[in-house]
Write a protein that holds these residues in place. Structure first.
Motif, PDB file in Angstrom:
ATOM      1  N   ASP A 200       0.868  -1.182   0.000  1.00 28.26           N
ATOM      2  CA  ASP A 200       0.000   0.000   0.000  1.00 28.26           C
ATOM      3  C   ASP A 200       0.908   1.235   0.000  1.00 28.26           C
ATOM      4  O   ASP A 200       1.563   1.527   0.998  1.00 28.26           O
ATOM      5  CB  ASP A 200      -0.890  -0.029   1.250  1.00 28.26           C
ATOM      6  CG  ASP A 200      -1.754   1.212   1.387  1.00 28.26           C
ATOM      7  OD1 ASP A 200      -2.525   1.284   2.363  1.00 28.26           O
ATOM      8  OD2 ASP A 200      -1.674   2.120   0.528  1.00 28.26           O
ATOM      9  N   LEU A 201       0.916   1.951  -1.105  1.00 24.69           N
ATOM     10  CA  LEU A 201       1.875   3.050  -1.278  1.00 24.69           C
ATOM     11  C   LEU A 201       1.533   4.292  -0.451  1.00 24.69           C
ATOM     12  O   LEU A 201       2.394   5.151  -0.249  1.00 24.69           O
ATOM     13  CB  LEU A 201       1.984   3.408  -2.760  1.00 24.69           C
ATOM     14  CG  LEU A 201       2.656   2.264  -3.536  1.00 24.69           C
ATOM     15  CD1 LEU A 201       2.306   2.318  -4.992  1.00 24.69           C
ATOM     16  CD2 LEU A 201       4.147   2.297  -3.357  1.00 24.69           C
ATOM     17  N   SER A 202       0.309   4.350   0.031  1.00 23.08           N
ATOM     18  CA  SER A 202      -0.036   5.494   0.894  1.00 23.08           C
ATOM     19  C   SER A 202       0.784   5.443   2.186  1.00 23.08           C
ATOM     20  O   SER A 202       0.969   6.466   2.841  1.00 23.08           O
ATOM     21  CB  SER A 202      -1.530   5.492   1.211  1.00 23.08           C
ATOM     22  OG  SER A 202      -1.849   4.370   2.021  1.00 23.08           O
ATOM     23  N   GLN A 203       1.307   4.274   2.515  1.00 21.82           N
ATOM     24  CA  GLN A 203       2.150   4.153   3.704  1.00 21.82           C
ATOM     25  C   GLN A 203       3.487   4.866   3.504  1.00 21.82           C
ATOM     26  O   GLN A 203       4.152   5.243   4.481  1.00 21.82           O
ATOM     27  CB  GLN A 203       2.377   2.672   4.057  1.00 21.82           C
ATOM     28  CG  GLN A 203       1.120   1.972   4.534  1.00 21.82           C
ATOM     29  CD  GLN A 203       0.529   2.644   5.758  1.00 21.82           C
ATOM     30  OE1 GLN A 203       1.221   2.986   6.714  1.00 21.82           O
ATOM     31  NE2 GLN A 203      -0.777   2.870   5.710  1.00 21.82           N
ATOM     32  N   GLY A 204       3.877   5.048   2.255  1.00 21.64           N
ATOM     33  CA  GLY A 204       5.095   5.825   1.973  1.00 21.64           C
ATOM     34  C   GLY A 204       4.907   7.263   2.421  1.00 21.64           C
ATOM     35  O   GLY A 204       5.800   7.876   3.006  1.00 21.64           O
ATOM     36  N   VAL A 205       3.718   7.801   2.159  1.00 20.22           N
ATOM     37  CA  VAL A 205       3.383   9.157   2.607  1.00 20.22           C
ATOM     38  C   VAL A 205       3.291   9.171   4.133  1.00 20.22           C
ATOM     39  O   VAL A 205       3.817  10.059   4.797  1.00 20.22           O
ATOM     40  CB  VAL A 205       2.039   9.614   1.986  1.00 20.22           C
ATOM     41  CG1 VAL A 205       1.602  10.947   2.560  1.00 20.22           C
ATOM     42  CG2 VAL A 205       2.156   9.699   0.464  1.00 20.22           C
ATOM     43  N   ALA A 206       2.653   8.144   4.666  1.00 23.85           N
ATOM     44  CA  ALA A 206       2.427   8.068   6.120  1.00 23.85           C
ATOM     45  C   ALA A 206       3.742   8.047   6.898  1.00 23.85           C
ATOM     46  O   ALA A 206       3.861   8.701   7.940  1.00 23.85           O
ATOM     47  CB  ALA A 206       1.595   6.828   6.462  1.00 23.85           C
ATOM     48  N   VAL A 207       4.745   7.337   6.392  1.00 28.04           N
ATOM     49  CA  VAL A 207       5.994   7.226   7.157  1.00 28.04           C
ATOM     50  C   VAL A 207       6.722   8.579   7.188  1.00 28.04           C
ATOM     51  O   VAL A 207       7.231   8.985   8.231  1.00 28.04           O
ATOM     52  CB  VAL A 207       6.898   6.070   6.642  1.00 28.04           C
ATOM     53  CG1 VAL A 207       7.548   6.368   5.306  1.00 28.04           C
ATOM     54  CG2 VAL A 207       7.964   5.723   7.651  1.00 28.04           C
ATOM     55  N   PHE A 208       6.723   9.284   6.044  1.00 33.01           N
ATOM     56  CA  PHE A 208       7.367  10.603   6.054  1.00 33.01           C
ATOM     57  C   PHE A 208       6.607  11.571   6.952  1.00 33.01           C
ATOM     58  O   PHE A 208       7.210  12.367   7.677  1.00 33.01           O
ATOM     59  CB  PHE A 208       7.434  11.191   4.638  1.00 33.01           C
ATOM     60  CG  PHE A 208       8.318  10.426   3.697  1.00 33.01           C
ATOM     61  CD1 PHE A 208       7.924  10.174   2.397  1.00 33.01           C
ATOM     62  CD2 PHE A 208       9.546   9.941   4.113  1.00 33.01           C
ATOM     63  CE1 PHE A 208       8.734   9.467   1.529  1.00 33.01           C
ATOM     64  CE2 PHE A 208      10.359   9.226   3.252  1.00 33.01           C
ATOM     65  CZ  PHE A 208       9.946   8.989   1.956  1.00 33.01           C
ATOM     66  N   GLN A 209       5.285  11.490   6.918  1.00 34.58           N
ATOM     67  CA  GLN A 209       4.458  12.380   7.734  1.00 34.58           C
ATOM     68  C   GLN A 209       4.728  12.131   9.219  1.00 34.58           C
ATOM     69  O   GLN A 209       4.900  13.055  10.006  1.00 34.58           O
ATOM     70  CB  GLN A 209       2.974  12.134   7.434  1.00 34.58           C
ATOM     71  CG  GLN A 209       2.012  13.094   8.109  1.00 34.58           C
ATOM     72  CD  GLN A 209       2.163  14.517   7.620  1.00 34.58           C
ATOM     73  OE1 GLN A 209       2.084  14.789   6.425  1.00 34.58           O
ATOM     74  NE2 GLN A 209       2.417  15.442   8.540  1.00 34.58           N
ATOM     75  N   LYS A 210       4.785  10.852   9.569  1.00 36.92           N
ATOM     76  CA  LYS A 210       5.031  10.471  10.961  1.00 36.92           C
ATOM     77  C   LYS A 210       6.393  10.975  11.428  1.00 36.92           C
ATOM     78  O   LYS A 210       6.520  11.556  12.503  1.00 36.92           O
ATOM     79  CB  LYS A 210       4.969   8.949  11.097  1.00 36.92           C
ATOM     80  CG  LYS A 210       5.115   8.462  12.512  1.00 36.92           C
ATOM     81  CD  LYS A 210       5.055   6.948  12.568  1.00 36.92           C
ATOM     82  CE  LYS A 210       5.490   6.415  13.904  1.00 36.92           C
ATOM     83  NZ  LYS A 210       4.708   6.876  15.040  1.00 36.92           N
ATOM     84  N   LEU A 211       7.409  10.775  10.590  1.00 39.73           N
ATOM     85  CA  LEU A 211       8.752  11.195  10.972  1.00 39.73           C
ATOM     86  C   LEU A 211       8.841  12.712  11.050  1.00 39.73           C
ATOM     87  O   LEU A 211       9.545  13.257  11.896  1.00 39.73           O
ATOM     88  CB  LEU A 211       9.781  10.620   9.987  1.00 39.73           C
ATOM     89  CG  LEU A 211       9.899   9.090  10.036  1.00 39.73           C
ATOM     90  CD1 LEU A 211      10.784   8.570   8.926  1.00 39.73           C
ATOM     91  CD2 LEU A 211      10.434   8.610  11.373  1.00 39.73           C
ATOM     92  N   MET A 212       8.092  13.388  10.182  1.00 39.52           N
ATOM     93  CA  MET A 212       8.085  14.847  10.235  1.00 39.52           C
ATOM     94  C   MET A 212       7.424  15.330  11.528  1.00 39.52           C
ATOM     95  O   MET A 212       7.925  16.223  12.205  1.00 39.52           O
ATOM     96  CB  MET A 212       7.335  15.415   9.030  1.00 39.52           C
ATOM     97  CG  MET A 212       7.455  16.931   8.901  1.00 39.52           C
ATOM     98  SD  MET A 212       6.857  17.558   7.332  1.00 39.52           S
ATOM     99  CE  MET A 212       5.093  17.508   7.557  1.00 39.52           C
ATOM    100  N   ASP A 213       6.313  14.707  11.895  1.00 37.22           N
ATOM    101  CA  ASP A 213       5.617  15.073  13.135  1.00 37.22           C
ATOM    102  C   ASP A 213       6.510  14.832  14.339  1.00 37.22           C
ATOM    103  O   ASP A 213       6.561  15.642  15.265  1.00 37.22           O
ATOM    104  CB  ASP A 213       4.320  14.258  13.291  1.00 37.22           C
ATOM    105  CG  ASP A 213       3.275  14.632  12.244  1.00 37.22           C
ATOM    106  OD1 ASP A 213       2.343  13.828  12.031  1.00 37.22           O
ATOM    107  OD2 ASP A 213       3.426  15.705  11.626  1.00 37.22           O
ATOM    108  N   GLU A 214       7.230  13.725  14.322  1.00 39.82           N
ATOM    109  CA  GLU A 214       8.102  13.402  15.450  1.00 39.82           C
ATOM    110  C   GLU A 214       9.270  14.373  15.525  1.00 39.82           C
ATOM    111  O   GLU A 214       9.650  14.824  16.601  1.00 39.82           O
ATOM    112  CB  GLU A 214       8.629  11.966  15.332  1.00 39.82           C
ATOM    113  CG  GLU A 214       7.545  10.942  15.514  1.00 39.82           C
ATOM    114  CD  GLU A 214       8.005   9.705  16.256  1.00 39.82           C
ATOM    115  OE1 GLU A 214       7.140   8.868  16.560  1.00 39.82           O
ATOM    116  OE2 GLU A 214       9.201   9.570  16.537  1.00 39.82           O
TER     117      GLU A 214
END
Lengths: 389, 189
Positions: A200-214
């Protein structure tokens, strides 16, 4: 022809002569057989030997985190993404709780266990692994090395011709990691590989978003992993564009296998963070209910310890409440009694401290902190402090 | 005249070097040594010499600093734990002090990947403190042990460190370190 023009011509000829070998284009590896060292140019061999030395150095220093089950699981992910390079891309974990991953020019891919602990599922990990592998396959390290050499040469030559500020800028750019173009190239290539496997390629967006939030929450101005990357926001946009153009791929996320295989690593990172007094990191992770489900029940103890270490107003009361919660939910979890005993001792509740310490020694007679517990217990008993409460 | 002056300087230079006046290593005549700032004294163990350029602490070695070394000193909490947001203070007990020290060791330099083998209360010549033993490897893969004794005071930490390769040296010279630890006397707070 004036003197400046003559200087420039001489300079340009020097660049050409000195960098002759750089006219040889860098071709990416297509298959495993291409990665035989005997087929490499001298330049490629130098990068490969550097990578071998780095491997050896990290091993010698004891920097590697060993978890064979987790390692096999992650290795399997990269082998499914790049079956044509199976056996060449080697996964290793580093004992570091920060967020980072990198690839060397011999196919070694290193991931900090801190990054593994933050990632939520297999598809997110595949995004990171897929990206790092491209740096090896497309020989980005070699390209970076050439850029650096060119910058040095240009700097030298420009100084001869009376250049000025341009050489400094070129040097800085080339020293600050891979260029934005190479990073985009890595993202694009990895995207297609993930699509092929069915992630699921939306997880590629999710991982960057998560790391940015952190990174924002930890107030990290330039997240370590991305210190030389395009800004995280731009990477998120770039990935979204790829999804818009090529579709979001399959639906495989792999949350539960990921959580199961990396549970020990997550606890190791909590331990490491507390040992290094990075209590803020522990609090941010465990206070988030979404993260909490990825940790075992006794992780509440780590949160309590983080509050104790932080020691801001109200933190010690929070810590106490959490120790008692752990004991209530897990009556045989020894470390909670030890910490509870220390809390009571510090607050001069010696009777309660004695009870907690005694309980700890019953549950864990060979425990890690037995000597300290015994020491404080002796102080209580020898001074009759408990009778004063 | 000029040549004679140069000759004199050369002779003086050679003389001072040969007599060891410019040496970094000294075997003090008086075995009892004062720490910088005269905070404490220790008794020099047999066969060990002092590394003079270290003005912050008493540094000793027997076979060279890269092989075995001891270091005795004092650091204020604010200086020693400068990289940390929260620092220990006079109210910190030895368990808490040991946590701070281990955190410091894990943050920087060659002990970043060190393993804590031992952390327990200890006496330093009758003074209650703690002892931490860590193990780590240098770039050549040589396993080193570093043993630290420490105890807290109102504004800082007294410490004693002994480091040597695990192979052969650590156990061999450990009695000398223990003997020196037991000679430590606080002069002032």
């Amino acid at each position: 022809m004036n003197q400046l023009t003559k200087n420039i011509i001489i300079s340009l000829m020097s660049i050409y002569l000195l960098s002759c070998q750089q006219l040889t284009p860098i071709k990416p590896f297509k298959k495993k057989e291409d990665t035989n060292v005997s087929n490499f140019s001298q330049e490629e061999k130098n990068r490969w030997y550097e990578a071998q030395l780095s491997d050896e150095l990290l091993r010698q220093l004891g920097a590697l985190y060993i978890d064979e089950q987790a390692n096999a699981y992650v290795q399997d992910i990269i082998d499914r993404l790049y079956p044509e390079f199976k056996g060449k891309l080697k996964i290793r974990f580093i004992k570091d709780s920060r967020l980072n991953a990198f690839a060397l020019q011999n196919g070694s891919i290193y991931i900090h266990i801190g990054l593994l602990a933050r990632i939520e599922n297999e598809a997110q990990l595949a995004t990171v692994l897929g990206h790092e592998a491209v740096h090896f396959i497309n020989k980005h390290n070699l390209k970076k090395h050439r850029e650096r050499r060119s910058a040095n040469l240009v700097g030298l030559v420009f100084n001869m011709a009376g250049g000025g500020i341009l050489p400094q800028i070129l040097l800085k750019e080339s020293l600050s990691g891979y260029s934005r173009e190479l990073e985009r190239e890595a993202d694009k290539y990895a995207f297609h590989k993930m699509q092929k496997v069915g992630y699921d390629l939306s997880q590629g967006v999710a991982v960057f978003q998560k790391l940015m939030d952190e990174a924002k929450a930890y107030k990290i101005k330039r997240p370590f992993l991305f210190s030389s990357h395009p800004k995280l926001k731009k990477r998120i946009e770039s990935f979204k564009q790829l999804i818009a153009t090529h579709g979001s791929g399959g639906d495989y996320v792999g949350k539960h296998p990921y959580i199961e295989k990396t549970m020990a690593i997550r606890e190791a990172v909590l331990n490491m963070d507390l040992t290094l007094r990075r209590y803020q990191s522990v609090i941010l992770v465990l206070e988030n209910p979404k993260n909490r489900e990825m940790y075992p029940k006794h992780a509440t103890y780590y949160l309590a310890e983080a509050y104790r270490q932080r020691g801001e107003k109200g933190d010690l009361s929070k810590a106490l409440a959490l120790y008692l919660q752990v004991i209530d939910e897990l009556p045989n979890y020894a470390p909670a009694y030890k910490s509870l005993g220390f809390y009571y001792y510090k607050n001069k509740n010696y009777q309660l401290a004695e009870n907690a310490f005694t309980h700890y020694l019953k549950l864990s007679p060979q425990g890690q902190h037995v000597e300290y517990v015994q020491y404080f217990l002796n102080k209580i008993n020898n001074s009759g402090l408990a009778n004063e409460n | 005249m000029k040549i004679n002056t140069i000759k004199v300087f050369l002779l003086l230079f050679l003389a001072t070097n040969l007599t060891g006046c410019l040496s970094n290593w000294v075997k003090p005549k008086d075995k009892q040594m004062n720490s910088p700032g005269k905070r404490f004294t220790i008794v020099l163990p047999d066969g060990w010499i002092r590394y003079v350029p270290d003005r912050r602490a008493i540094t000793l070695t027997k076979d060279g600093l890269n092989v075995n070394k001891m270091r005795f000193g004092y650091y204020s909490y604010s200086k020693l734990f400068k990289p940390m947001k929260n620092k220990p203070n006079a109210k910190s007990n030895n368990y808490e002090l040991s946590e701070y020290l281990i955190a410091l060791l894990g943050k920087f330099g060659d002990t970043r990947f060190a393993e804590v083998i031992e952390n327990r209360p200890a006496l330093i010549n009758g003074i209650e403190g703690y002892r931490v033993l860590i193990s780590y490897r240098d770039e050549d893969g040589l396993r080193l042990y570093r043993l630290i004794y420490a105890f807290g005071a109102k504004q800082g930490l007294y410490y004693a460190i002994y480091q040597a390769p695990l192979l052969h040296y650590f156990e061999r010279d450990l009695p000398s370190f223990t003997q020196t630890i037991n000679s430590l006397k606080i002069a002032k707070e």
